[in-house]
Design a protein around this motif. Sequence first.
Motif, PDB file in Angstrom:
ATOM      1  N   ASN A  11       0.725  -1.219  -0.213  1.00  0.00           N
ATOM      2  CA  ASN A  11      -0.556   0.412   0.251  1.00  0.00           C
ATOM      3  C   ASN A  11       0.840   1.081  -0.172  1.00  0.00           C
ATOM      4  O   ASN A  11       0.671   2.605  -0.035  1.00  0.00           O
ATOM      5  CB  ASN A  11      -1.120   0.155   1.782  1.00  0.00           C
ATOM      6  N   LEU A  12       1.915   1.429  -0.075  1.00  0.00           N
ATOM      7  CA  LEU A  12       3.317   2.296  -0.263  1.00  0.00           C
ATOM      8  C   LEU A  12       2.812   2.947  -1.051  1.00  0.00           C
ATOM      9  O   LEU A  12       2.374   2.638  -2.010  1.00  0.00           O
ATOM     10  CB  LEU A  12       4.454   2.050   0.192  1.00  0.00           C
ATOM     11  N   THR A  13       2.660   4.985  -1.141  1.00  0.00           N
ATOM     12  CA  THR A  13       2.957   5.347  -2.442  1.00  0.00           C
ATOM     13  C   THR A  13       4.102   6.419  -2.074  1.00  0.00           C
ATOM     14  O   THR A  13       4.960   6.221  -1.447  1.00  0.00           O
ATOM     15  CB  THR A  13       1.534   6.416  -1.861  1.00  0.00           C
ATOM     16  N   LEU A  14       4.492   6.683  -3.271  1.00  0.00           N
ATOM     17  CA  LEU A  14       5.162   7.786  -4.031  1.00  0.00           C
ATOM     18  C   LEU A  14       5.617   8.683  -2.415  1.00  0.00           C
ATOM     19  O   LEU A  14       6.550   8.817  -2.408  1.00  0.00           O
ATOM     20  CB  LEU A  14       5.567   8.534  -4.850  1.00  0.00           C
ATOM     21  N   ALA A  15       5.015   9.010  -1.661  1.00  0.00           N
ATOM     22  CA  ALA A  15       4.819   9.658   0.192  1.00  0.00           C
ATOM     23  C   ALA A  15       5.512   9.192   0.770  1.00  0.00           C
ATOM     24  O   ALA A  15       6.450  10.225   1.582  1.00  0.00           O
ATOM     25  CB  ALA A  15       3.234   9.970  -0.052  1.00  0.00           C
ATOM     26  N   LEU A 173       2.130  14.157  -9.522  1.00  0.00           N
ATOM     27  CA  LEU A 173       0.998  14.609  -8.121  1.00  0.00           C
ATOM     28  C   LEU A 173       0.394  13.692  -7.281  1.00  0.00           C
ATOM     29  O   LEU A 173       0.077  13.754  -6.439  1.00  0.00           O
ATOM     30  CB  LEU A 173       1.165  15.910  -8.054  1.00  0.00           C
ATOM     31  N   LYS A 174      -0.568  13.052  -8.402  1.00  0.00           N
ATOM     32  CA  LYS A 174      -1.704  12.142  -7.982  1.00  0.00           C
ATOM     33  C   LYS A 174      -1.395  11.344  -7.634  1.00  0.00           C
ATOM     34  O   LYS A 174      -2.100  10.604  -6.485  1.00  0.00           O
ATOM     35  CB  LYS A 174      -2.679  12.118  -8.525  1.00  0.00           C
ATOM     36  N   ALA A 175      -0.336  10.790  -8.135  1.00  0.00           N
ATOM     37  CA  ALA A 175       0.783   9.570  -7.893  1.00  0.00           C
ATOM     38  C   ALA A 175       1.480   9.420  -6.634  1.00  0.00           C
ATOM     39  O   ALA A 175       1.317   8.118  -5.721  1.00  0.00           O
ATOM     40  CB  ALA A 175       2.283   8.671  -8.717  1.00  0.00           C
ATOM     41  N   VAL A 176       1.923  10.445  -5.590  1.00  0.00           N
ATOM     42  CA  VAL A 176       2.113  10.669  -4.490  1.00  0.00           C
ATOM     43  C   VAL A 176       1.269  10.308  -3.610  1.00  0.00           C
ATOM     44  O   VAL A 176       1.036   9.817  -2.743  1.00  0.00           O
ATOM     45  CB  VAL A 176       3.438  12.025  -4.486  1.00  0.00           C
ATOM     46  N   ASP A 177       0.075  10.942  -3.911  1.00  0.00           N
ATOM     47  CA  ASP A 177      -1.216  11.446  -2.907  1.00  0.00           C
ATOM     48  C   ASP A 177      -2.168   9.660  -3.520  1.00  0.00           C
ATOM     49  O   ASP A 177      -2.708   9.373  -2.812  1.00  0.00           O
ATOM     50  CB  ASP A 177      -2.624  11.596  -3.715  1.00  0.00           C
ATOM     51  N   GLY A 178      -1.163   8.200  -4.044  1.00  0.00           N
ATOM     52  CA  GLY A 178      -2.108   6.405  -4.320  1.00  0.00           C
ATOM     53  C   GLY A 178      -2.941   6.914  -5.332  1.00  0.00           C
ATOM     54  O   GLY A 178      -4.054   6.471  -5.241  1.00  0.00           O
ATOM     55  N   LYS A 179      -3.158   8.114  -5.822  1.00  0.00           N
ATOM     56  CA  LYS A 179      -4.427   7.878  -6.512  1.00  0.00           C
ATOM     57  C   LYS A 179      -3.742   8.404  -8.519  1.00  0.00           C
ATOM     58  O   LYS A 179      -2.814   8.563  -8.742  1.00  0.00           O
ATOM     59  CB  LYS A 179      -4.884   9.560  -6.991  1.00  0.00           C
ATOM     60  N   LYS A 191       2.706   1.481 -13.053  1.00  0.00           N
ATOM     61  CA  LYS A 191       3.106   0.409 -13.956  1.00  0.00           C
ATOM     62  C   LYS A 191       4.591   0.474 -12.890  1.00  0.00           C
ATOM     63  O   LYS A 191       5.181  -0.483 -12.418  1.00  0.00           O
ATOM     64  CB  LYS A 191       3.943   0.372 -15.333  1.00  0.00           C
ATOM     65  N   ASP A 192       5.464   1.591 -13.714  1.00  0.00           N
ATOM     66  CA  ASP A 192       6.934   1.485 -12.526  1.00  0.00           C
ATOM     67  C   ASP A 192       6.779   1.059 -10.947  1.00  0.00           C
ATOM     68  O   ASP A 192       7.867   0.362 -10.074  1.00  0.00           O
ATOM     69  CB  ASP A 192       7.006   2.856 -12.966  1.00  0.00           C
ATOM     70  N   ILE A 193       5.401   1.956 -10.087  1.00  0.00           N
ATOM     71  CA  ILE A 193       5.528   1.415  -9.284  1.00  0.00           C
ATOM     72  C   ILE A 193       5.203  -0.091  -8.207  1.00  0.00           C
ATOM     73  O   ILE A 193       6.619  -0.234  -7.919  1.00  0.00           O
ATOM     74  CB  ILE A 193       4.817   2.631  -8.255  1.00  0.00           C
ATOM     75  N   ASP A 194       4.810  -0.403  -9.184  1.00  0.00           N
ATOM     76  CA  ASP A 194       4.338  -1.190  -9.343  1.00  0.00           C
ATOM     77  C   ASP A 194       5.444  -2.807  -9.471  1.00  0.00           C
ATOM     78  O   ASP A 194       5.852  -3.904  -8.814  1.00  0.00           O
ATOM     79  CB  ASP A 194       3.372  -2.021 -10.099  1.00  0.00           C
ATOM     80  N   PHE A 195       6.398  -2.029 -10.291  1.00  0.00           N
ATOM     81  CA  PHE A 195       7.519  -3.150 -10.847  1.00  0.00           C
ATOM     82  C   PHE A 195       8.436  -3.384  -9.617  1.00  0.00           C
ATOM     83  O   PHE A 195       9.195  -4.715  -8.784  1.00  0.00           O
ATOM     84  CB  PHE A 195       8.074  -2.567 -12.115  1.00  0.00           C
ATOM     85  N   LEU A 196       8.624  -1.616  -8.610  1.00  0.00           N
ATOM     86  CA  LEU A 196       9.374  -1.841  -7.995  1.00  0.00           C
ATOM     87  C   LEU A 196       8.658  -2.787  -6.706  1.00  0.00           C
ATOM     88  O   LEU A 196       9.582  -3.566  -6.181  1.00  0.00           O
ATOM     89  CB  LEU A 196       9.307  -0.505  -7.238  1.00  0.00           C
TER      90      LEU A 196
END
Length: 268
Positions: A11-15, A173-179, A191-196
Amino acid sequence: MNTELHKQWLNLTLADNFLFQKYMQNVENCKKLISEICGREVERIEYKNTEQSIEEGIGSKGIRLDVYFIGDNKVYNFEMQNRDEDLPKRNRYYHSMIDLKTLEKGGDYEDLKDVYVIFICTFDPFGKDCYIYKIKNQCTNVEDLEYEDGNHTIFLNTKGQYGEISDYLKAFLKAVDGKFDSSEFSSQIRKDIDFLKTNENLEGKYMNYAEIIRDAKKEGIREGREYGTRMTKIKVIKMLLEKMDIEDIIEIGFDEALVKEVAEKQNA
């Protein structure tokens, strides 16, 4: 496996600094963000270092820079900011410490590099509902006087509603908030986040670190990368050494010299 921490990882976001740093270790991601924020292409990143620590002098306040690198002979520091902590003065201190680090002893002032400190805020730092705030020093009594000292500060606001920014930057910016949405930019970032998150080695490092910090808080020890005293940092590093390698502790942001010093004393 700790199912609670595994769920937390998924559930981690870029934040979260840990995930943000790993995302920014991709050179193309760094170049893309600089291009969209600063309005120019960066041809070459000379080096980059996540969680750069700077400590100047005994008794002085050290700082931890979230994502620090040099591109086209300019210094860039990205800060993921989840708390409102007197950001203008914090920014002032960051600029001064970065200048101390980058100017060689005996160097001339003209050798100082342009420095960009970029805060990515999960709140509106100035309450004007803008996506982006660009700050520079200027002369206040002569309108057409150019004053260029090479210091640049940019605040990005994930809650922004107004201002001209690219579709990519809006998606980021939306991705930082998990959106996320169905747009090409949003889909690629996700896709980049899910790969990590499929990297079991990264997940293991995160879980080890999260467990140590949780235990440290139970013992009343604050997370010691930036806010704590030297003794606080040493206590946390000692706890981390019980579960993590020296290289991994340095990678998540603790000062290399201090980590090695503590490790040597424990092994003596």
